[in-house]
Scaffold this motif. Sequence first.
Motif, PDB file in Angstrom:
ATOM      1  N   ARG A 101      76.354  99.794  45.394  1.00  0.00           N
ATOM      2  CA  ARG A 101      76.247  98.901  44.239  1.00  0.00           C
ATOM      3  C   ARG A 101      77.524  98.926  43.426  1.00  0.00           C
ATOM      4  O   ARG A 101      77.986  97.913  42.919  1.00  0.00           O
ATOM      5  CB  ARG A 101      75.055  99.308  43.370  1.00  0.00           C
ATOM      6  N   ARG A 123      60.752 102.746  38.720  1.00  0.00           N
ATOM      7  CA  ARG A 123      61.461 103.210  39.904  1.00  0.00           C
ATOM      8  C   ARG A 123      60.686 104.327  40.581  1.00  0.00           C
ATOM      9  O   ARG A 123      60.485 104.317  41.775  1.00  0.00           O
ATOM     10  CB  ARG A 123      62.842 103.715  39.497  1.00  0.00           C
ATOM     11  N   HIS A 131      66.699 100.816  43.856  1.00  0.00           N
ATOM     12  CA  HIS A 131      67.398 100.914  42.576  1.00  0.00           C
ATOM     13  C   HIS A 131      67.223  99.599  41.869  1.00  0.00           C
ATOM     14  O   HIS A 131      67.339  98.555  42.484  1.00  0.00           O
ATOM     15  CB  HIS A 131      68.911 101.015  42.805  1.00  0.00           C
ATOM     16  N   ASN A 132      67.014  99.655  40.585  1.00  0.00           N
ATOM     17  CA  ASN A 132      67.079  98.430  39.822  1.00  0.00           C
ATOM     18  C   ASN A 132      67.473  98.767  38.400  1.00  0.00           C
ATOM     19  O   ASN A 132      66.694  99.297  37.629  1.00  0.00           O
ATOM     20  CB  ASN A 132      65.742  97.693  39.859  1.00  0.00           C
ATOM     21  N   PHE A 150      62.719  99.630  34.339  1.00  0.00           N
ATOM     22  CA  PHE A 150      62.582 100.981  33.784  1.00  0.00           C
ATOM     23  C   PHE A 150      62.542 102.040  34.873  1.00  0.00           C
ATOM     24  O   PHE A 150      62.131 101.794  35.985  1.00  0.00           O
ATOM     25  CB  PHE A 150      61.309 101.091  32.946  1.00  0.00           C
ATOM     26  N   SER A 151      62.919 103.260  34.462  1.00  0.00           N
ATOM     27  CA  SER A 151      62.945 104.329  35.458  1.00  0.00           C
ATOM     28  C   SER A 151      61.529 104.712  35.897  1.00  0.00           C
ATOM     29  O   SER A 151      61.324 105.146  37.010  1.00  0.00           O
ATOM     30  CB  SER A 151      63.685 105.547  34.935  1.00  0.00           C
TER      31      SER A 151
HETATM   32  C1  SIN Z   1      69.437 103.179  38.996  1.00  0.00           C
HETATM   33  O1  SIN Z   1      69.611 102.001  39.281  1.00  0.00           O
HETATM   34  O2  SIN Z   1      70.247 104.069  39.317  1.00  0.00           O
HETATM   35  C2  SIN Z   1      68.191 103.575  38.282  1.00  0.00           C
HETATM   36  C3  SIN Z   1      67.480 102.361  37.820  1.00  0.00           C
HETATM   37  C4  SIN Z   1      66.140 102.689  37.265  1.00  0.00           C
HETATM   38  O3  SIN Z   1      65.990 103.703  36.553  1.00  0.00           O
HETATM   39  O4  SIN Z   1      65.195 101.932  37.531  1.00  0.00           O
END
Ligand code: SIN
Length: 415
Positions: free
Chosen positions: A39, A72, A63-64, A68-69
């Motif tokens: 990324r 994830r 990953h996004n 929110f984490s």
């Molecule tokens: C990340 O993209 O590294 C974490 C993203 C997230 O906490 O959803």
Amino acid sequence: MARNHKPEDFHELLGIMEELHHLKDLDAALLDALLLQARRLTSADAGSIYLVEDNALNFSFLHNETLFSSARTKHLYTSHTLSLDSQSIAGYVACTGKTVVIDDVYEIPRSLPYSFNHFFDDVSGYRTKSLLAIPLKTTRGKIVGVLQIINPLGKDGESIPFTERDRMVLGYFADNAGITVERALRTREMILRMIKMCELRDPQETGAHANRVGAFAAEIYHQWAFSNGISEPEIKKNRDLIRTAAMFHDLGKIAISDLILKKPGGLEQDEFTIMKYHTIYGARLFENPNSEMDVMSGEIALNHHERWDGNGYPGKIADIFADPVQLGRGKQAEEIPLSARIVALADVYDALVSKRVYKEALSEEEALAFIREQAGKQFDPEVVAAFLSIREVIVAIKNRYQEDSTPPLRYRITS
Ligand code: SIN
Ligand code: C2E
Ligand code: SIN
Ligand code: FE
Ligand code: FE
């Protein structure tokens, strides 16, 4: 992540490759690093990795940046399998070995074999636009997975298309990543083989139990560390260590006689005393003080039956290699390493909700009541608090690693 196209990118790329080759564990660390680097190279907002396992494509890491984490964590354990055919984008890439670049996934021409699966966008409210999907191949050209990168961001955070240069840079990257993933899969295979050996002896210590205890421990640690202000890189590192090390907690049972290990009813006192030595036998397997993985695996094996109130076993022992070796006076509270305090809870929770040769399974409610009641007695109260605050994740893990659906070697490589 600001988007820049400078020659330094290639230095960054080389640095990244070096870093990747040092990562040994397949799970969070490796996939997380792969995605993050991919990324970074393209300033992409999101991405995911699929691994080819048992002739299917398993969604393995997400990953996004925009979500929110907690989302994830939840999605991480959501099993989601694609068939290995050209209907999905990742399936097409895995089958053909071709890279696919799409400017808008909602505008894919009907003439193409694959289409975009809206499911994730629909449930999350996220809008996927540009997508680059690239195969992860080994040196021999075998495809081990697919790296999918989504929504590169422009200067003002707007979603822009991938460039020809992105495709080229990620091509180099994916070649290395494929080799790294394959190596990690083989390491994991060896680990699961060791656990399989244990399972042959002791029908209750299954691969699924080991996987669950490892995953519970990683998540409990993550929550505990977050509450205690531990830095993100430290959390990532320890989380992966504990995940693998926890899987070995009962390897020492391999040295316990079948007559005791497989006894259907309760144990006599002298039998239970022998059983207690599985902690010491386990710890003896991890001798290398220069390996963080050995150190933590040994700590967990030795101390996972100590109790916060000091009434556990095997207690303080001057030399675990002494022969004969005596059980000591129980370690108490912070004398017990954190990793072992966490695994103690993860292991007992899993034992409680599972059927054993010697007992029936408790319900989820009964197990939670027991754990709450034992905070400050059997268990570290802070570890209990962390566990209770991530119950949803715990249940997701429980559902993911079920006895019957877990193949003996989950990451079997069929070549
Ligand atoms: C990340 O993209 O590294 C974490 C993203 C997230 O906490 O959803
Ligand atoms: P295990 O079956 O994996 O159990 C791990 C730990 O979970 C136990 O450690 C205990 O703390 C907890 N646990 C499991 N079932 C129950 C339960 O029904 N109630 C409560 N309160 N706690 C439970 P422990 O007791 O030190 O035992 C270590 C290992 O010794 C067990 O691992 C098992 O392999 C063996 N073991 C313990 N008790 C018996 C028994 O009565 N019969 C047989 N055949 N084996 C036993
Ligand atoms: C992890 O968090 O360790 C990764 C979960 C998995 O894919 O097994
Ligand atoms: Fe044990
Ligand atoms: Fe266990």
